[in-house]
Design an enzyme around this catalytic site. Structure first.
Site, PDB file in Angstrom:
ATOM      1  CE1 TYR A 154      -4.029   2.039   0.479  1.00 34.09           C
ATOM      2  CE2 TYR A 154      -2.775   3.159   2.194  1.00 34.09           C
ATOM      3  CZ  TYR A 154      -3.877   3.099   1.365  1.00 34.09           C
ATOM      4  OH  TYR A 154      -4.825   4.098   1.412  1.00 34.09           O
ATOM      5  CB  ILE A 187      -9.984   9.138   6.485  1.00 36.22           C
ATOM      6  CG1 ILE A 187      -8.794  10.071   6.155  1.00 36.22           C
ATOM      7  CG2 ILE A 187     -11.311   9.784   6.084  1.00 36.22           C
ATOM      8  CD1 ILE A 187      -8.803  11.403   6.849  1.00 36.22           C
TER       9      ILE A 187
END
Length: 243
Positions: A154, A187
């Site tokens: 990632y 988030i």
């Protein structure tokens, strides 16, 4: 009456993508949402966007497949005439310690998070070059800037988006095409729903809360529409996580 801008948002039917679609719709853009399946989610997303008084369309294609991307971008431009704004938002995670990470985990994340941005941007930017204007914003991450244990794939994909952003900004600035990125921190999305020890994370964030998709969307909208003399930049949206 001023002609509306058209914004394409990959993975735009939920999370940060949907919040971005709504933010750009509030600013008067017509919205093209991309996804793969999730028909009910897409229908709901289109309703929310259209309720803001703009047009909204859904195109189903896999952004990690170049042939599907090229065909779909041709259809979008043929049907709607242009793409003024591109938001490279589609992304996945397949976390794991590097020594245990197999090639399939690596390739899946690189293909969806990074190669897709190449495929979609490559198809869209040809049109932007012809009309000599456009704005592109890609979703990187704080881990693309600083790394993270257990997220080598990632982090690499998000770091790649930073390099792509800066390179394209230099190549296409003379064509009045701006290319920027945002780097979200923690988030509140489906991708972070399974996080544990959130209290420990809060200690690292000066603003003492996780961000919302709307927090990120507002910064994307700023870069996409308002920041007319900003290109090649990566803005962290992390509550001060990395200072």
């Amino acid at each position: 009456m001023t002609e509306r801008k058209i914004a394409l948002i990959t993975g735009g039917n939920r999370g940060i993508g949907l919040s971005t679609a709504l933010e750009l719709a509030k600013a008067g853009c017509d919205i093209v949402v991309n996804g793969i399946g999730e028909e009910e989610t897409a229908i709901d997303a289109l309703k929310q966007i259209r309720d803001l008084g703009v047009n909204a369309y859904y195109y189903q294609f896999d952004v990690s497949k170049n042939d599907q991307v090229e065909t779909s971008i041709e259809k979008i431009i043929a049907n709607h005439g242009k793409i003024d704004v591109l938001i490279n938002n589609a992304g996945i995670t397949k976390d794991g310690l590097f020594v245990r990470m197999d090639a399939a985990q690596w390739e899946a994340v690189i293909n969806v998070n990074l190669s897709s941005a190449y495929y979609v941007t490559h198809a869209v930017i040809k049109h932007m070059m012809k009309v000599r204007q456009g704005s592109i914003v890609s979703l990187s991450s704080v881990v693309g800037l600083h790394g993270n244990a257990g997220q080598a794939n990632y982090s690499a994909s998000k770091a790649g988006l930073v390099g792509l952003t800066k390179s394209l900004a230099k190549e296409f600035g003379s064509r009045n095409i701006r290319v920027n990125a945002v780097a979200p921190g923690f988030i509140q999305t489906a991708m972070t729903a399974d996080l544990t020890n959130t209290e420990e994370y809060m200690k690292l964030i000066p603003l003492k809360r996780m961000g919302t998709p709307e927090d990120v969307a507002k910064v994307i909208k700023f870069l996409a529409l308002d920041a007319e003399y900003v290109t090649g930049q990566v803005l962290e949206v992390s509550g001060g996580l990395i200072i």
